[in-house]
Structure formats: structure tokens, C-alpha cells
Motif scaffolding. Structure first.
Motif, PDB file in Angstrom:
ATOM      1  N   ALA A  68      -1.627   4.295  -4.118  1.00 53.56           N
ATOM      2  CA  ALA A  68      -2.900   4.113  -3.418  1.00 53.56           C
ATOM      3  C   ALA A  68      -2.777   3.067  -2.321  1.00 53.56           C
ATOM      4  CB  ALA A  68      -3.990   3.711  -4.421  1.00 53.56           C
ATOM      5  N   LEU A  69      -2.054   1.987  -2.584  1.00 52.62           N
ATOM      6  CA  LEU A  69      -1.844   0.961  -1.561  1.00 52.62           C
ATOM      7  C   LEU A  69      -1.018   1.496  -0.392  1.00 52.62           C
ATOM      8  CD1 LEU A  69      -1.243  -2.192  -3.785  1.00 52.62           C
ATOM      9  CD2 LEU A  69      -3.153  -1.791  -2.218  1.00 52.62           C
ATOM     10  N   ARG A  70       0.015   2.267  -0.693  1.00 56.89           N
ATOM     11  CA  ARG A  70       0.833   2.857   0.380  1.00 56.89           C
ATOM     12  C   ARG A  70      -0.008   3.774   1.261  1.00 56.89           C
ATOM     13  NH1 ARG A  70       6.495   4.354  -2.693  1.00 56.89           N
ATOM     14  NH2 ARG A  70       7.329   2.240  -2.641  1.00 56.89           N
ATOM     15  N   GLN A  71      -0.849   4.559   0.614  1.00 59.56           N
ATOM     16  CA  GLN A  71      -1.697   5.485   1.363  1.00 59.56           C
ATOM     17  C   GLN A  71      -2.698   4.705   2.226  1.00 59.56           C
ATOM     18  OE1 GLN A  71      -4.021   8.097  -1.103  1.00 59.56           O
ATOM     19  NE2 GLN A  71      -4.184   9.642   0.514  1.00 59.56           N
ATOM     20  N   ALA A  72      -3.269   3.635   1.691  1.00 63.05           N
ATOM     21  CA  ALA A  72      -4.222   2.821   2.454  1.00 63.05           C
ATOM     22  C   ALA A  72      -3.531   2.154   3.648  1.00 63.05           C
ATOM     23  CB  ALA A  72      -4.864   1.781   1.554  1.00 63.05           C
ATOM     24  N   ILE A  73      -2.320   1.683   3.460  1.00 57.86           N
ATOM     25  CA  ILE A  73      -1.571   1.062   4.560  1.00 57.86           C
ATOM     26  C   ILE A  73      -1.265   2.105   5.632  1.00 57.86           C
ATOM     27  CG2 ILE A  73       0.629  -0.008   5.208  1.00 57.86           C
ATOM     28  CD1 ILE A  73       0.570  -1.372   2.411  1.00 57.86           C
ATOM     29  N   ALA A  75      -2.872   4.802   6.331  1.00 61.92           N
ATOM     30  CA  ALA A  75      -4.097   5.243   6.989  1.00 61.92           C
ATOM     31  C   ALA A  75      -4.737   4.129   7.807  1.00 61.92           C
ATOM     32  CB  ALA A  75      -5.093   5.758   5.944  1.00 61.92           C
ATOM     33  N   GLY A  76      -4.158   2.925   7.761  1.00 63.19           N
ATOM     34  CA  GLY A  76      -4.703   1.806   8.513  1.00 63.19           C
ATOM     35  C   GLY A  76      -5.931   1.183   7.866  1.00 63.19           C
ATOM     36  N   GLU A  77      -6.169   1.490   6.619  1.00 64.36           N
ATOM     37  CA  GLU A  77      -7.330   0.964   5.908  1.00 64.36           C
ATOM     38  C   GLU A  77      -7.064  -0.418   5.304  1.00 64.36           C
ATOM     39  OE1 GLU A  77      -7.966   3.990   3.029  1.00 64.36           O
ATOM     40  OE2 GLU A  77      -8.683   5.445   4.493  1.00 64.36           O
ATOM     41  N   LEU A  78      -5.812  -0.804   5.232  1.00 68.16           N
ATOM     42  CA  LEU A  78      -5.444  -2.090   4.664  1.00 68.16           C
ATOM     43  C   LEU A  78      -4.585  -2.818   5.690  1.00 68.16           C
ATOM     44  CD1 LEU A  78      -5.533  -3.866   2.086  1.00 68.16           C
ATOM     45  CD2 LEU A  78      -3.405  -2.816   1.423  1.00 68.16           C
ATOM     46  N   PRO A  79      -5.207  -3.666   6.475  1.00 75.39           N
ATOM     47  CA  PRO A  79      -4.433  -4.348   7.531  1.00 75.39           C
ATOM     48  C   PRO A  79      -3.465  -5.362   6.929  1.00 75.39           C
ATOM     49  CG  PRO A  79      -6.650  -5.223   7.428  1.00 75.39           C
ATOM     50  CD  PRO A  79      -6.591  -4.072   6.451  1.00 75.39           C
ATOM     51  N   LEU A  80      -2.309  -5.475   7.558  1.00 72.81           N
ATOM     52  CA  LEU A  80      -1.310  -6.437   7.128  1.00 72.81           C
ATOM     53  C   LEU A  80      -1.152  -7.515   8.187  1.00 72.81           C
ATOM     54  CD1 LEU A  80       1.553  -4.196   5.684  1.00 72.81           C
ATOM     55  CD2 LEU A  80      -0.061  -5.606   4.432  1.00 72.81           C
ATOM     56  N   ASP A  81      -1.122  -8.747   7.754  1.00 71.56           N
ATOM     57  CA  ASP A  81      -0.831  -9.861   8.640  1.00 71.56           C
ATOM     58  C   ASP A  81       0.682 -10.043   8.588  1.00 71.56           C
ATOM     59  OD1 ASP A  81      -0.540 -12.203  10.025  1.00 71.56           O
ATOM     60  OD2 ASP A  81      -2.028 -13.316   8.850  1.00 71.56           O
ATOM     61  N   MET A  82       1.381  -9.480   9.559  1.00 73.13           N
ATOM     62  CA  MET A  82       2.839  -9.486   9.549  1.00 73.13           C
ATOM     63  C   MET A  82       3.401 -10.900   9.587  1.00 73.13           C
ATOM     64  SD  MET A  82       3.687  -6.476   8.990  1.00 73.13           S
ATOM     65  CE  MET A  82       5.438  -6.435   9.271  1.00 73.13           C
TER      66      MET A  82
END
Length: 95
Positions: A68-73, A75-82
């Protein structure tokens, strides 16, 4: 971060008692026998053992949550602060 299974150590008994009946020694012949120890476990030890068994039955990683987390990432639904992620990885490997 690598997740590894940690085996639990065997739990030891809280106390041991030996039983021997000395009330009737005069009427019986003297025979030396070793009394078998009786182990008494505390209630807490039983709870710990039950919890340990339940934890060992669980999978090491919740694969449904990872998917679920991979799918959210993706789809751009879970932004990451690189920058924060990079810093966390560097700190992890420095220690």
C-alpha cells in the motif's frame, strides 16, 4: 534498514521445590531415594511465554502495508522529503 528475526531465549523456572514425606520414617526401612523436583512457574512467566508464542507466529514484515505504501508513493499520494530521507540514511550508516 534490515529487519531480522531475533530468536527468544528459553525462559527459566522461578523456583523449584522438592517434596519428601518425613512423617513415617520410623516405621519404614531406611531407603535413600532422590525426590523429583517440582517446578512452579509464576503467572508472569506463563504470560511471557504465551506472548512470545504469539509474536513468533506473526510475520516479520507486513507485506500488505508495504504494498500500500509503494502504491501511494507511485501515485504521488505520499510525498517524500528526499533531503530528510538522505540524511536519515547517512545517520543510520554512520552509527
Amino acid at each position: 534498514m534490515k529487519i531480522t528475526s531475533q530468536p527468544t531465549a528459553a525462559l527459566s523456572a522461578v523456583s523449584t521445590k522438592t517434596s519428601s514425606d518425613t512423617s513415617n520414617l520410623a516405621s519404614k526401612p531406611q531407603v535413600k531415594t532422590a525426590a523429583a523436583p517440582q517446578t512452579q512457574l509464576s503467572a508472569e512467566l506463563g504470560l511471557v511465554q504465551a506472548a512470545s508464542l504469539q509474536l513468533n507466529a506473526l510475520p516479520d514484515v507486513d507485506l500488505d502495508k508495504v504494498a500500500a505504501l509503494r502504491q501511494a508513493i507511485a501515485a504521488g499520494e505520499l510525498p517524500l522529503d528526499m533531503a530528510a530521507l538522505s540524511q536519515a540514511v547517512l545517520e543510520l550508516h554512520r552509527s
